[in-house]
Design a protein around this motif. Structure first.
Motif, PDB file in Angstrom:
ATOM      1  N   GLY A 130       0.859  -1.174   0.000  1.00 27.34           N
ATOM      2  CA  GLY A 130       0.000   0.000   0.000  1.00 27.34           C
ATOM      3  C   GLY A 130       0.900   1.230   0.000  1.00 27.34           C
ATOM      4  N   ARG A 131       0.324   2.376  -0.288  1.00 27.68           N
ATOM      5  CA  ARG A 131       1.105   3.618  -0.387  1.00 27.68           C
ATOM      6  C   ARG A 131       1.818   3.949   0.920  1.00 27.68           C
ATOM      7  NH1 ARG A 131       2.731   7.147  -4.513  1.00 27.68           N
ATOM      8  NH2 ARG A 131       3.605   8.929  -3.450  1.00 27.68           N
ATOM      9  N   ASN A 132       1.171   3.754   2.066  1.00 22.12           N
ATOM     10  CA  ASN A 132       1.805   4.086   3.344  1.00 22.12           C
ATOM     11  C   ASN A 132       2.982   3.165   3.649  1.00 22.12           C
ATOM     12  OD1 ASN A 132       0.073   6.245   3.808  1.00 22.12           O
ATOM     13  ND2 ASN A 132      -1.392   4.986   4.922  1.00 22.12           N
ATOM     14  N   THR A 133       2.859   1.892   3.315  1.00 19.66           N
ATOM     15  CA  THR A 133       3.970   0.964   3.511  1.00 19.66           C
ATOM     16  C   THR A 133       5.142   1.378   2.635  1.00 19.66           C
ATOM     17  OG1 THR A 133       2.505  -0.845   4.107  1.00 19.66           O
ATOM     18  CG2 THR A 133       4.706  -1.450   3.318  1.00 19.66           C
ATOM     19  N   ARG A 193       9.807  -7.235  -8.727  1.00 18.51           N
ATOM     20  CA  ARG A 193       8.802  -6.385  -9.361  1.00 18.51           C
ATOM     21  C   ARG A 193       8.011  -5.756  -8.220  1.00 18.51           C
ATOM     22  NH1 ARG A 193       3.740  -8.388 -13.170  1.00 18.51           N
ATOM     23  NH2 ARG A 193       2.861  -6.304 -13.496  1.00 18.51           N
ATOM     24  N   GLN A 194       7.861  -4.444  -8.224  1.00 19.29           N
ATOM     25  CA  GLN A 194       7.245  -3.717  -7.124  1.00 19.29           C
ATOM     26  C   GLN A 194       5.953  -3.042  -7.576  1.00 19.29           C
ATOM     27  OE1 GLN A 194      10.593  -1.434  -4.975  1.00 19.29           O
ATOM     28  NE2 GLN A 194      11.347  -1.734  -7.064  1.00 19.29           N
ATOM     29  N   LEU A 195       4.847  -3.361  -6.923  1.00 23.10           N
ATOM     30  CA  LEU A 195       3.570  -2.718  -7.205  1.00 23.10           C
ATOM     31  C   LEU A 195       3.087  -2.007  -5.959  1.00 23.10           C
ATOM     32  CD1 LEU A 195       3.531  -5.334  -9.233  1.00 23.10           C
ATOM     33  CD2 LEU A 195       1.182  -4.619  -9.506  1.00 23.10           C
ATOM     34  N   VAL A 196       2.764  -0.742  -6.103  1.00 24.99           N
ATOM     35  CA  VAL A 196       2.248   0.067  -5.004  1.00 24.99           C
ATOM     36  C   VAL A 196       0.821   0.472  -5.353  1.00 24.99           C
ATOM     37  CG1 VAL A 196       2.501   2.209  -3.688  1.00 24.99           C
ATOM     38  CG2 VAL A 196       4.540   0.921  -4.381  1.00 24.99           C
ATOM     39  N   PHE A 197      -0.127   0.091  -4.494  1.00 21.94           N
ATOM     40  CA  PHE A 197      -1.527   0.447  -4.691  1.00 21.94           C
ATOM     41  C   PHE A 197      -1.784   1.798  -4.035  1.00 21.94           C
ATOM     42  CE2 PHE A 197      -1.389  -4.087  -5.259  1.00 21.94           C
ATOM     43  CZ  PHE A 197      -2.199  -4.262  -6.369  1.00 21.94           C
ATOM     44  N   THR A 198      -2.286   2.734  -4.834  1.00 20.99           N
ATOM     45  CA  THR A 198      -2.478   4.099  -4.370  1.00 20.99           C
ATOM     46  C   THR A 198      -3.616   4.757  -5.140  1.00 20.99           C
ATOM     47  OG1 THR A 198      -1.421   6.274  -4.173  1.00 20.99           O
ATOM     48  CG2 THR A 198      -0.658   4.870  -5.976  1.00 20.99           C
ATOM     49  N   ALA A 231      -0.171   8.873 -10.245  1.00 26.14           N
ATOM     50  CA  ALA A 231       0.664   9.813 -10.994  1.00 26.14           C
ATOM     51  C   ALA A 231       1.693  10.496 -10.094  1.00 26.14           C
ATOM     52  CB  ALA A 231      -0.208  10.862 -11.675  1.00 26.14           C
ATOM     53  N   HIS A 232       1.467  10.474  -8.783  1.00 22.77           N
ATOM     54  CA  HIS A 232       2.400  11.094  -7.832  1.00 22.77           C
ATOM     55  C   HIS A 232       3.554  10.134  -7.550  1.00 22.77           C
ATOM     56  CE1 HIS A 232       3.827  13.619  -4.595  1.00 22.77           C
ATOM     57  NE2 HIS A 232       3.837  12.563  -3.809  1.00 22.77           N
ATOM     58  N   ARG A 233       4.673  10.345  -8.267  1.00 22.66           N
ATOM     59  CA  ARG A 233       5.825   9.447  -8.165  1.00 22.66           C
ATOM     60  C   ARG A 233       7.005  10.166  -7.532  1.00 22.66           C
ATOM     61  NH1 ARG A 233       5.540   5.116 -11.639  1.00 22.66           N
ATOM     62  NH2 ARG A 233       7.737   4.808 -11.244  1.00 22.66           N
ATOM     63  N   GLU A 236       6.000   0.268  -9.899  1.00 19.66           N
ATOM     64  CA  GLU A 236       4.712   0.425 -10.576  1.00 19.66           C
ATOM     65  C   GLU A 236       3.686   0.938  -9.574  1.00 19.66           C
ATOM     66  OE1 GLU A 236       3.532  -3.118 -12.868  1.00 19.66           O
ATOM     67  OE2 GLU A 236       5.586  -3.838 -12.531  1.00 19.66           O
ATOM     68  N   PHE A 237       3.157   2.134  -9.820  1.00 19.73           N
ATOM     69  CA  PHE A 237       2.098   2.699  -8.991  1.00 19.73           C
ATOM     70  C   PHE A 237       0.788   2.478  -9.728  1.00 19.73           C
ATOM     71  CE2 PHE A 237       5.939   4.894  -7.821  1.00 19.73           C
ATOM     72  CZ  PHE A 237       5.844   4.994  -6.443  1.00 19.73           C
TER      73      PHE A 237
END
Length: 191
Positions: A67-70, A86-91, A95-97, A105-106
């Motif tokens: 998650g974004r906070n993690t 491979r890294q996926l961030v759920f947010t 677009a805020h990178r 990957e956001f």
């Protein structure tokens, strides 16, 4: 088919972080570190593992979900924390990178649909590293739990499965290892 494993440190009272997101009471040294690293190699940020002389090769996972906070825990110093995965961030704001996060990957995509698609791909396991709200959303997709139970009570904070509502789910113990440090590695598979 690939499996999703929720591998995380947790307090005795079921929190993965304290009231302000802190997790510094979890033990980062002790006799549990070597055996757990052997089992879950590659589950430390790449730069930190290399600085400690730990290999990130040949671990059980090739993908990490956060998650974004993690993800934000490592900022600004580690904008690309798990370079070997491979890294996926759920947010909600993909677009805020942060600068330096090009390999991350956001996404604002549905986590359940994303995990189902990932499971159909070839590869090693998928690691859910946090947070609690994301775990609550994905509880029906989690195949395995690997809990590093720490001998501490936090009294509040981020729950293991967040504030989500879910149905009772049965798990079968697949392994338990207690260490002198007080940490217990408890592993479960979905029944």
């Amino acid at each position: 088919m690939r499996e999703l494993t929720y591998y995380v440190a947790v307090s005795l009272d079921g929190y993965i972080a304290g009231p302000n997101g802190e997790f510094d009471t979890f033990l980062a040294t002790g006799d549990h570190m070597g055996p757990i690293w052997s089992r879950y190699r590659g589950t430390a940020p790449t730069q930190l593992a290399e600085a400690a002389g730990l290999s990130v090769a040949d671990g059980p996972f090739d993908t990490v979900l956060m998650g974004r906070n993690t993800y934000a825990v490592g900022l600004p110093h580690l904008p690309d924390p798990y370079q070997h995965l491979r890294q996926l961030v759920f947010t909600s704001t993909p677009a805020h990178r942060p600068e330096g996060s090009d390999a991350v990957e956001f996404t604002s995509a549905d986590p359940v649909a994303t995990v189902r698609a990932l499971k159909r791909e070839e590869g090693r396991g998928i690691w859910l590293c946090g947070g609690g709200a994301l775990a609550g959303t994905l509880i029906d997709e989690i195949d395995r739990l690997a809990l590093k139970i720490n001998p501490v009570v936090l009294g509040g904070g981020i729950s293991l499965f967040g504030p989500a509502e879910y149905s009772p789910t049965a798990w079968k113990p697949t392994g338990t290892q207690a260490f002198e440090s007080g940490v217990i590695l408890a592993e479960y598979a979905r029944v």
